[in-house]
Motif scaffolding. Sequence first.
Motif, PDB file in Angstrom:
ATOM      1  N   ASP A  65      69.577  41.093  14.705  1.00  0.00           N
ATOM      2  CA  ASP A  65      69.180  41.033  16.106  1.00  0.00           C
ATOM      3  C   ASP A  65      68.744  39.623  16.472  1.00  0.00           C
ATOM      4  N   LYS A  66      68.536  39.405  17.783  1.00  0.00           N
ATOM      5  CA  LYS A  66      68.030  38.143  18.300  1.00  0.00           C
ATOM      6  C   LYS A  66      66.736  38.426  19.066  1.00  0.00           C
ATOM      7  N   VAL A  67      65.815  37.463  19.025  1.00  0.00           N
ATOM      8  CA  VAL A  67      64.514  37.691  19.660  1.00  0.00           C
ATOM      9  C   VAL A  67      64.083  36.480  20.476  1.00  0.00           C
ATOM     10  N   CYS A  68      63.195  36.751  21.428  1.00  0.00           N
ATOM     11  CA  CYS A  68      62.531  35.703  22.195  1.00  0.00           C
ATOM     12  C   CYS A  68      61.059  36.097  22.300  1.00  0.00           C
ATOM     13  N   TRP A  69      60.200  35.349  21.610  1.00  0.00           N
ATOM     14  CA  TRP A  69      58.778  35.686  21.579  1.00  0.00           C
ATOM     15  C   TRP A  69      58.101  35.409  22.915  1.00  0.00           C
ATOM     16  N   HIS A 107      57.820  40.460  21.387  1.00  0.00           N
ATOM     17  CA  HIS A 107      58.996  39.672  21.758  1.00  0.00           C
ATOM     18  C   HIS A 107      60.034  40.579  22.404  1.00  0.00           C
ATOM     19  N   PHE A 108      60.896  39.986  23.223  1.00  0.00           N
ATOM     20  CA  PHE A 108      62.109  40.660  23.642  1.00  0.00           C
ATOM     21  C   PHE A 108      63.035  40.698  22.436  1.00  0.00           C
ATOM     22  N   ALA A 109      63.694  41.830  22.216  1.00  0.00           N
ATOM     23  CA  ALA A 109      64.669  41.947  21.130  1.00  0.00           C
ATOM     24  C   ALA A 109      66.011  42.373  21.708  1.00  0.00           C
ATOM     25  N   MET A 110      67.069  41.737  21.232  1.00  0.00           N
ATOM     26  CA  MET A 110      68.415  42.072  21.675  1.00  0.00           C
ATOM     27  C   MET A 110      69.302  42.264  20.450  1.00  0.00           C
ATOM     28  N   CYS A 134      54.802  49.058  18.650  1.00  0.00           N
ATOM     29  CA  CYS A 134      55.093  49.555  19.989  1.00  0.00           C
ATOM     30  C   CYS A 134      56.477  49.057  20.413  1.00  0.00           C
ATOM     31  N   ILE A 135      57.394  49.965  20.694  1.00  0.00           N
ATOM     32  CA  ILE A 135      58.745  49.576  21.100  1.00  0.00           C
ATOM     33  C   ILE A 135      59.053  50.215  22.454  1.00  0.00           C
ATOM     34  N   LEU A 136      59.348  49.376  23.430  1.00  0.00           N
ATOM     35  CA  LEU A 136      59.732  49.848  24.756  1.00  0.00           C
ATOM     36  C   LEU A 136      61.201  49.494  24.992  1.00  0.00           C
ATOM     37  N   TYR A 137      62.017  50.487  25.282  1.00  0.00           N
ATOM     38  CA  TYR A 137      63.440  50.243  25.512  1.00  0.00           C
ATOM     39  C   TYR A 137      63.704  49.976  26.991  1.00  0.00           C
ATOM     40  N   LEU A 138      64.637  49.032  27.247  1.00  0.00           N
ATOM     41  CA  LEU A 138      64.880  48.589  28.619  1.00  0.00           C
ATOM     42  C   LEU A 138      66.284  48.883  29.127  1.00  0.00           C
ATOM     43  N   ASN A 139      67.160  49.400  28.283  1.00  0.00           N
ATOM     44  CA  ASN A 139      68.556  49.609  28.701  1.00  0.00           C
ATOM     45  C   ASN A 139      68.680  50.521  29.913  1.00  0.00           C
ATOM     46  N   ASP A 140      69.687  50.245  30.751  1.00  0.00           N
ATOM     47  CA  ASP A 140      69.931  51.083  31.923  1.00  0.00           C
ATOM     48  C   ASP A 140      70.416  52.474  31.519  1.00  0.00           C
ATOM     49  N   GLU A 141      71.407  52.518  30.670  1.00  0.00           N
ATOM     50  CA  GLU A 141      71.990  53.799  30.259  1.00  0.00           C
ATOM     51  C   GLU A 141      72.237  53.774  28.754  1.00  0.00           C
ATOM     52  N   TRP A 142      72.145  54.950  28.135  1.00  0.00           N
ATOM     53  CA  TRP A 142      72.424  55.029  26.696  1.00  0.00           C
ATOM     54  C   TRP A 142      72.869  56.437  26.343  1.00  0.00           C
ATOM     55  N   ARG A 192      71.688  46.254  22.962  1.00  0.00           N
ATOM     56  CA  ARG A 192      70.500  47.118  22.894  1.00  0.00           C
ATOM     57  C   ARG A 192      69.268  46.248  23.140  1.00  0.00           C
ATOM     58  N   ILE A 193      68.497  46.570  24.185  1.00  0.00           N
ATOM     59  CA  ILE A 193      67.407  45.703  24.642  1.00  0.00           C
ATOM     60  C   ILE A 193      66.064  46.423  24.504  1.00  0.00           C
ATOM     61  N   SER A 194      65.056  45.691  24.015  1.00  0.00           N
ATOM     62  CA  SER A 194      63.714  46.269  23.937  1.00  0.00           C
ATOM     63  C   SER A 194      62.663  45.178  24.013  1.00  0.00           C
TER      64      SER A 194
END
Length: 204
Positions: A65-69, A107-110, A134-142, A192-194
Motif C-alpha cells: 500500500d501507499k500512505v500519506c501521514w 495516515h491516509f492509506a491507499m 482505528c480504520i475508517l473506510y472512505l470508498n464510494d462503493e464496494w 481501496r482508501i482509508s
Amino acid sequence: MEAIAENIAEQLYEKGWCIVDNFLEEGFRKELLEEQQDILHHGQFRMAGVGKGGDFRIQPEIRSDKVCWMDYWQLTPLQRRYWDQIEELKSAINQRCYLGLRSYEAHFAMYPPGSFYLRHLDQFQKVSYRVVSCILYLNDEWSEDDGGALRMYLPQEDGTEEILDVFPKGGRLVIFLSGEIPHEVLMTFKERISITGWMRDIEY
C-alpha cells in the motif's frame, strides 16, 4: 456521537473489537475522500514499509500500500474535524476501558489494485505505544467481488481463532486492540482508501 462512542467503548471492553457502519455523515465522508484524492494526485503518497526507525524497510512482498501521514501540528480543517471525533471516542474508551490513551496518529492509506498486506499485529516491540487501532473506510462503493477485505483473526477462549472478513465499505469504522488481534488486508482488485490510525499511550 456520545452514544456511538460509548457503544464502541463497551464493545471494545467486552470483546476487543467493534465495527460501526455510517460512522461519519455521508457528506463528510465524501469531503475526506476528495481531499485524499487531491493529496494523491499531488504526489504526496509514499510506499508503506514494515518496521520502525533503523529497521524500516520497503518490502512489497509483505505490504504494497501507499500512505500519506497526517501532521498533528498542520491538520487541514477536514482532518481536524475527524481528529476531534476520534478524540471524543478516545475519551469514551479511556473512561470504560482504562487504557491510558493519550494521543492519536493517523495516515491516509491507499491500496492500488493488486496490493495487499500480510498477517501482522499493529503493536510490536518498536511500536508498543499503539493500543487501539482505528480504520475508517472512505470508498464510494464496494462489493465483495472487489476483494480488499480486512481479515481479522479473533482469539477464542479455547485457543483457536475465528476468521472475520470485513469489507471496506465507505463510512465503516473498525476498532480493535492493537496488540491482541492479528489481521491482514486481502488482495484488492480496485483502489481501496482509508484513514488508518492508532490511539497511543504516549504524548505527541
